[in-house]
Design a protein around this motif. Structure first.
Motif, PDB file in Angstrom:
ATOM      1  N   PRO A  43       3.196 -26.147  -5.610  1.00 50.91           N
ATOM      2  CA  PRO A  43       2.246 -26.159  -6.737  1.00 50.91           C
ATOM      3  C   PRO A  43       0.793 -26.357  -6.308  1.00 50.91           C
ATOM      4  CG  PRO A  43       4.185 -27.482  -7.250  1.00 50.91           C
ATOM      5  CD  PRO A  43       4.291 -27.116  -5.808  1.00 50.91           C
ATOM      6  N   ALA A  44       0.569 -26.914  -5.113  1.00 48.57           N
ATOM      7  CA  ALA A  44      -0.803 -27.081  -4.639  1.00 48.57           C
ATOM      8  C   ALA A  44      -1.512 -25.745  -4.452  1.00 48.57           C
ATOM      9  CB  ALA A  44      -0.806 -27.862  -3.316  1.00 48.57           C
ATOM     10  N   HIS A  45      -0.724 -24.670  -4.289  1.00 50.18           N
ATOM     11  CA  HIS A  45      -1.308 -23.343  -4.120  1.00 50.18           C
ATOM     12  C   HIS A  45      -1.434 -22.581  -5.435  1.00 50.18           C
ATOM     13  CE1 HIS A  45       0.480 -23.545   0.211  1.00 50.18           C
ATOM     14  NE2 HIS A  45      -0.717 -24.094   0.161  1.00 50.18           N
ATOM     15  N   HIS A  46      -0.853 -23.108  -6.502  1.00 48.61           N
ATOM     16  CA  HIS A  46      -0.889 -22.399  -7.776  1.00 48.61           C
ATOM     17  C   HIS A  46      -2.328 -22.216  -8.239  1.00 48.61           C
ATOM     18  CE1 HIS A  46       3.507 -23.533  -8.996  1.00 48.61           C
ATOM     19  NE2 HIS A  46       3.438 -22.804  -7.904  1.00 48.61           N
ATOM     20  N   GLY A  47      -2.607 -21.032  -8.732  1.00 55.10           N
ATOM     21  CA  GLY A  47      -3.951 -20.701  -9.179  1.00 55.10           C
ATOM     22  C   GLY A  47      -4.807 -20.108  -8.092  1.00 55.10           C
ATOM     23  N   LEU A  48      -4.318 -20.112  -6.854  1.00 54.77           N
ATOM     24  CA  LEU A  48      -5.098 -19.592  -5.728  1.00 54.77           C
ATOM     25  C   LEU A  48      -4.555 -18.264  -5.203  1.00 54.77           C
ATOM     26  CD1 LEU A  48      -5.486 -22.937  -3.724  1.00 54.77           C
ATOM     27  CD2 LEU A  48      -7.094 -21.944  -5.371  1.00 54.77           C
ATOM     28  N   GLN A  49      -3.330 -17.924  -5.556  1.00 52.15           N
ATOM     29  CA  GLN A  49      -2.686 -16.744  -5.007  1.00 52.15           C
ATOM     30  C   GLN A  49      -3.305 -15.465  -5.583  1.00 52.15           C
ATOM     31  OE1 GLN A  49      -1.260 -18.900  -7.062  1.00 52.15           O
ATOM     32  NE2 GLN A  49      -0.546 -17.748  -8.827  1.00 52.15           N
ATOM     33  N   THR A  50      -3.309 -14.423  -4.753  1.00 48.62           N
ATOM     34  CA  THR A  50      -3.731 -13.096  -5.202  1.00 48.62           C
ATOM     35  C   THR A  50      -2.480 -12.309  -5.597  1.00 48.62           C
ATOM     36  OG1 THR A  50      -5.638 -13.102  -3.738  1.00 48.62           O
ATOM     37  CG2 THR A  50      -4.920 -10.969  -4.579  1.00 48.62           C
ATOM     38  N   VAL A  51      -2.503 -11.718  -6.773  1.00 51.00           N
ATOM     39  CA  VAL A  51      -1.346 -10.973  -7.278  1.00 51.00           C
ATOM     40  C   VAL A  51      -1.770  -9.524  -7.499  1.00 51.00           C
ATOM     41  CG1 VAL A  51       0.405 -10.782  -9.075  1.00 51.00           C
ATOM     42  CG2 VAL A  51      -0.444 -13.044  -8.378  1.00 51.00           C
ATOM     43  N   ARG A  52      -1.121  -8.633  -6.788  1.00 51.46           N
ATOM     44  CA  ARG A  52      -1.370  -7.198  -6.927  1.00 51.46           C
ATOM     45  C   ARG A  52      -0.141  -6.554  -7.554  1.00 51.46           C
ATOM     46  NH1 ARG A  52      -4.018  -8.734  -2.224  1.00 51.46           N
ATOM     47  NH2 ARG A  52      -6.128  -7.890  -2.012  1.00 51.46           N
ATOM     48  N   THR A  53      -0.349  -5.783  -8.573  1.00 45.86           N
ATOM     49  CA  THR A  53       0.752  -5.102  -9.266  1.00 45.86           C
ATOM     50  C   THR A  53       0.424  -3.624  -9.370  1.00 45.86           C
ATOM     51  OG1 THR A  53       1.239  -7.084 -10.563  1.00 45.86           O
ATOM     52  CG2 THR A  53       2.130  -4.997 -11.372  1.00 45.86           C
ATOM     53  N   THR A  54       1.389  -2.792  -9.016  1.00 48.00           N
ATOM     54  CA  THR A  54       1.206  -1.358  -9.138  1.00 48.00           C
ATOM     55  C   THR A  54       2.400  -0.757  -9.863  1.00 48.00           C
ATOM     56  OG1 THR A  54       0.812   0.727  -7.957  1.00 48.00           O
ATOM     57  CG2 THR A  54       2.188  -0.915  -6.831  1.00 48.00           C
ATOM     58  N   THR A  55       2.101   0.081 -10.847  1.00 47.82           N
ATOM     59  CA  THR A  55       3.133   0.788 -11.615  1.00 47.82           C
ATOM     60  C   THR A  55       2.561   2.140 -12.032  1.00 47.82           C
ATOM     61  OG1 THR A  55       3.905  -1.317 -12.525  1.00 47.82           O
ATOM     62  CG2 THR A  55       4.693   0.682 -13.597  1.00 47.82           C
ATOM     63  N   ASP A  56       3.325   3.202 -11.819  1.00 51.11           N
ATOM     64  CA  ASP A  56       2.908   4.550 -12.254  1.00 51.11           C
ATOM     65  C   ASP A  56       1.509   4.905 -11.759  1.00 51.11           C
ATOM     66  OD1 ASP A  56       5.316   4.854 -13.591  1.00 51.11           O
ATOM     67  OD2 ASP A  56       4.528   3.975 -15.435  1.00 51.11           O
ATOM     68  N   CYS A  57       1.245   4.586 -10.512  1.00 49.31           N
ATOM     69  CA  CYS A  57      -0.022   4.912  -9.846  1.00 49.31           C
ATOM     70  C   CYS A  57      -1.210   4.097 -10.343  1.00 49.31           C
ATOM     71  CB  CYS A  57      -0.346   6.407  -9.970  1.00 49.31           C
ATOM     72  SG  CYS A  57       0.766   7.445  -9.001  1.00 49.31           S
ATOM     73  N   GLY A  58      -0.984   3.164 -11.271  1.00 49.13           N
ATOM     74  CA  GLY A  58      -2.043   2.261 -11.685  1.00 49.13           C
ATOM     75  C   GLY A  58      -1.936   0.954 -10.919  1.00 49.13           C
ATOM     76  N   ASN A 100       0.826  -1.214   0.000  1.00 47.83           N
ATOM     77  CA  ASN A 100       0.000   0.000   0.000  1.00 47.83           C
ATOM     78  C   ASN A 100       0.858   1.261   0.000  1.00 47.83           C
ATOM     79  OD1 ASN A 100      -2.410  -1.414  -0.063  1.00 47.83           O
ATOM     80  ND2 ASN A 100      -2.640  -1.449   2.159  1.00 47.83           N
ATOM     81  N   ARG A 101       1.996   1.215   0.692  1.00 44.92           N
ATOM     82  CA  ARG A 101       2.895   2.384   0.686  1.00 44.92           C
ATOM     83  C   ARG A 101       3.487   2.591  -0.710  1.00 44.92           C
ATOM     84  NH1 ARG A 101       6.122   4.886   4.538  1.00 44.92           N
ATOM     85  NH2 ARG A 101       4.273   4.595   5.854  1.00 44.92           N
ATOM     86  N   ILE A 102       3.924   1.520  -1.353  1.00 43.67           N
ATOM     87  CA  ILE A 102       4.501   1.658  -2.693  1.00 43.67           C
ATOM     88  C   ILE A 102       3.446   2.159  -3.671  1.00 43.67           C
ATOM     89  CG2 ILE A 102       5.539   0.405  -4.619  1.00 43.67           C
ATOM     90  CD1 ILE A 102       6.894  -1.422  -2.560  1.00 43.67           C
ATOM     91  N   LYS A 103       2.239   1.636  -3.575  1.00 43.88           N
ATOM     92  CA  LYS A 103       1.157   2.091  -4.452  1.00 43.88           C
ATOM     93  C   LYS A 103       0.874   3.573  -4.238  1.00 43.88           C
ATOM     94  CE  LYS A 103      -3.111   0.890  -3.537  1.00 43.88           C
ATOM     95  NZ  LYS A 103      -4.380   0.143  -3.408  1.00 43.88           N
ATOM     96  N   ALA A 104       0.844   4.014  -2.983  1.00 48.58           N
ATOM     97  CA  ALA A 104       0.579   5.416  -2.685  1.00 48.58           C
ATOM     98  C   ALA A 104       1.677   6.331  -3.210  1.00 48.58           C
ATOM     99  CB  ALA A 104       0.411   5.604  -1.176  1.00 48.58           C
ATOM    100  N   GLN A 105       2.909   5.799  -3.292  1.00 44.85           N
ATOM    101  CA  GLN A 105       4.036   6.595  -3.786  1.00 44.85           C
ATOM    102  C   GLN A 105       4.231   6.449  -5.295  1.00 44.85           C
ATOM    103  OE1 GLN A 105       6.096   8.722  -1.991  1.00 44.85           O
ATOM    104  NE2 GLN A 105       4.585   8.442  -0.361  1.00 44.85           N
ATOM    105  N   CYS A 106       3.316   5.744  -5.961  1.00 48.20           N
ATOM    106  CA  CYS A 106       3.392   5.524  -7.409  1.00 48.20           C
ATOM    107  C   CYS A 106       4.658   4.759  -7.788  1.00 48.20           C
ATOM    108  CB  CYS A 106       3.304   6.843  -8.174  1.00 48.20           C
ATOM    109  SG  CYS A 106       1.737   7.697  -7.931  1.00 48.20           S
ATOM    110  N   GLY A 107       5.012   3.781  -6.962  1.00 47.13           N
ATOM    111  CA  GLY A 107       6.180   2.960  -7.228  1.00 47.13           C
ATOM    112  C   GLY A 107       5.847   1.753  -8.083  1.00 47.13           C
ATOM    113  N   ASP A 108       6.786   0.824  -8.136  1.00 48.61           N
ATOM    114  CA  ASP A 108       6.703  -0.346  -9.016  1.00 48.61           C
ATOM    115  C   ASP A 108       6.839  -1.596  -8.158  1.00 48.61           C
ATOM    116  OD1 ASP A 108       6.948  -2.295 -10.943  1.00 48.61           O
ATOM    117  OD2 ASP A 108       8.400  -1.202 -12.167  1.00 48.61           O
ATOM    118  N   ALA A 109       5.727  -2.302  -7.936  1.00 51.08           N
ATOM    119  CA  ALA A 109       5.751  -3.462  -7.041  1.00 51.08           C
ATOM    120  C   ALA A 109       4.801  -4.534  -7.528  1.00 51.08           C
ATOM    121  CB  ALA A 109       5.376  -3.053  -5.620  1.00 51.08           C
ATOM    122  N   THR A 110       5.165  -5.787  -7.231  1.00 50.30           N
ATOM    123  CA  THR A 110       4.308  -6.942  -7.437  1.00 50.30           C
ATOM    124  C   THR A 110       4.236  -7.700  -6.117  1.00 50.30           C
ATOM    125  OG1 THR A 110       4.901  -7.143  -9.778  1.00 50.30           O
ATOM    126  CG2 THR A 110       3.972  -9.082  -8.712  1.00 50.30           C
TER     127      THR A 110
END
Length: 440
Positions: free
Chosen positions: A292-307, A265-275
């Motif tokens: 691999p038992a967890h594959h397909g279940l993970q949540t992936v959040r990516t932020t770049t340039d405030c998006g 959340n801090r990186i997103k607020a600063q318009c940084g680049d994080a996954t």
């Protein structure tokens, strides 16, 4: 301590060490020849006889040079001065991909309190960069990876580039300690909020005077908030930081999952680049994060340039995906196409090669390699520097054409002689990744 050089086939040794980094033997790559230089002192031992200022360097025995470097530090709750342990298993994965790997140790919290550990990792980075030419390293392509307190060290190194107060005077000075990309596993990011984020079933008492965090900073963390703030990766986030991937299990009993939520959340607020990869049912172990038992279940959040993009089941935590992320952050390219054409005449020919960046990140500096299937020998080249050794050819950019944006192309050409058939090479690689060949 004296550096030791050895050449080895990573088979039994790497298999045995994979467990130490939380990777089951099933994930092990094929055996690969490498050169290992161990116990290199990047600074004098402190205290005498300790291991906190040593590193091990693992190099492929073949491939393009200079090589990108992956720095690795294994976590220990800051209790060990041997964080380079396990780097040979990481090298078994990344050496075949063209990376050099450096396992780096730093001082334990019993030997020195914060910021000594950050001073140490930055000293190691400076030493490696200062000696890049000696070891065929690319000084502009340094990555870092670690788990737990090693993840903390990864985040501190990635996020605090240019922070003078954290440079220190250990070892080599006057060289940049910046890295270009980082991958961190289940790292603490804001010590004072850890207890409140513990699982309902419990967790460590991070506020205790004997907690790993209190021992690191040299005081019970709730009594010295100013010092603690300096030790929090959160403190150093800004929009200019390199790309950072971090992974955390939602069932982490030792370092609360919420620590990575705060950082994201801090990186997103600063318009940084994080996954940020959030893995359900995973505890404080890489083997569970990558299960691999967890594959397909993970949540992936990516932020770049405030998006921001949020998805479920994308970007499975695998070594292949980590390598792709590192290559993108190092601007090496993640996928490519090559078009090859020739114009023949008696005993000689001209060739043209067009390389297209089909990935989503830019390429800054390229080398294209191939193997002739016959008796072809290059005599001259343009828009590139081309070197041939036996049947192996390496073509590098000519500086003015080093940059290839996503969806863009660069071309070079050459003249060559040929005896007998003049077949097209079976495979072209761009910065060590295989390209798809398309019609010219």
């Amino acid at each position: 301590m004296q550096a030791r050089t050895r050449t080895a086939m990573l088979v039994g040794v790497a298999m045995a060490v994979l467990a130490a980094v939380g990777v089951p033997a099933a994930f092990a790559p094929p055996a690969h020849a490498m050169q290992a230089i161990t116990d290199i002192a990047y600074a004098p031992a402190q205290p005498a006889g300790s291991r906190g200022h040593l590193l091990d360097l693992y190099q492929p025995t073949t491939g393009i040079t200079p090589r990108p470097l992956l720095i690795y530090h294994k976590g220990s709750a800051w209790t060990s001065d041997n964080g380079k342990a396990g780097a040979d298993a990481i090298a078994a994965i990344f050496n075949p991909l063209g990376f050099a790997v450096a396992g780096v140790s730093v001082r334990s919290s019993a030997q020195a309190v914060f910021p000594a550990q950050v001073h140490d990792i930055k000293a190691a980075i400076r030493w490696l960069r200062a000696n890049a030419a000696t070891y065929n390293l690319d000084p502009n392509r340094f990555a870092i990876m670690g788990d737990s307190s090693g993840g903390w060290l990864t985040e501190m190194a990635t996020l605090s580039g240019g922070v003078t107060a954290l440079e220190g005077t250990v070892g080599t000075t006057g060289v940049s300690s910046a890295v270009q990309v980082g991958v961190a596993f289940f790292s603490p990011t804001d010590f004072l909020q850890m207890n409140a984020q513990n699982l309902p079933t419990g967790g460590l008492d991070h506020n205790s005077p004997a907690s790993p965090e209190s021992l690191l900073v040299g005081c019970p963390i709730q009594t010295c908030p100013a010092t603690v703030a300096q030790a929090n990766p959160m403190t150093y986030v800004d929009a200019n930081d390199p790309p950072l991937m971090f992974l955390h299990g939602q069932a982490d009993f030792l370092v609360p999952h919420g620590q990575s939520v705060l950082l994201y959340n801090r990186i997103k607020a600063q318009c940084g680049d994080a996954t940020f990869v959030s893995v359900p049912n995973a505890d404080h172990m890489m083997v569970q994060i990558m299960d691999p038992a967890h594959h397909g279940l993970q949540t992936v959040r990516t932020t770049t340039d405030c998006g921001e993009s949020v998805g479920t089941g994308t970007l499975n935590p695998t070594w292949a995906n980590f390598a792709t992320f590192l290559r993108g952050g190092l601007k090496m390219g993640t996928s490519c196409e090559v078009a090859y054409a020739t114009g023949d005449w008696d005993g000689a020919f001209n060739g043209s090669v067009t390389i297209r960046n089909t990935g989503t990140t830019p390429i800054d500096g390229w080398a294209v390699t191939w193997t002739w299937p016959g008796d072809q020998k290059i005599t001259t080249a343009w828009n590139g520097t081309v070197v041939q050794t036996g049947n192996q050819v390496t073509a590098r950019d000519a500086t003015h054409n080093r940059y290839i944006g996503p969806g863009s192309s660069q071309s070079f050409g050459f003249s060559a002689t040929a005896t007998g058939t003049n077949a097209i090479p079976a495979e072209f690689k761009l910065n060590n990744i295989v390209c798809t060949r398309v019609s010219a």
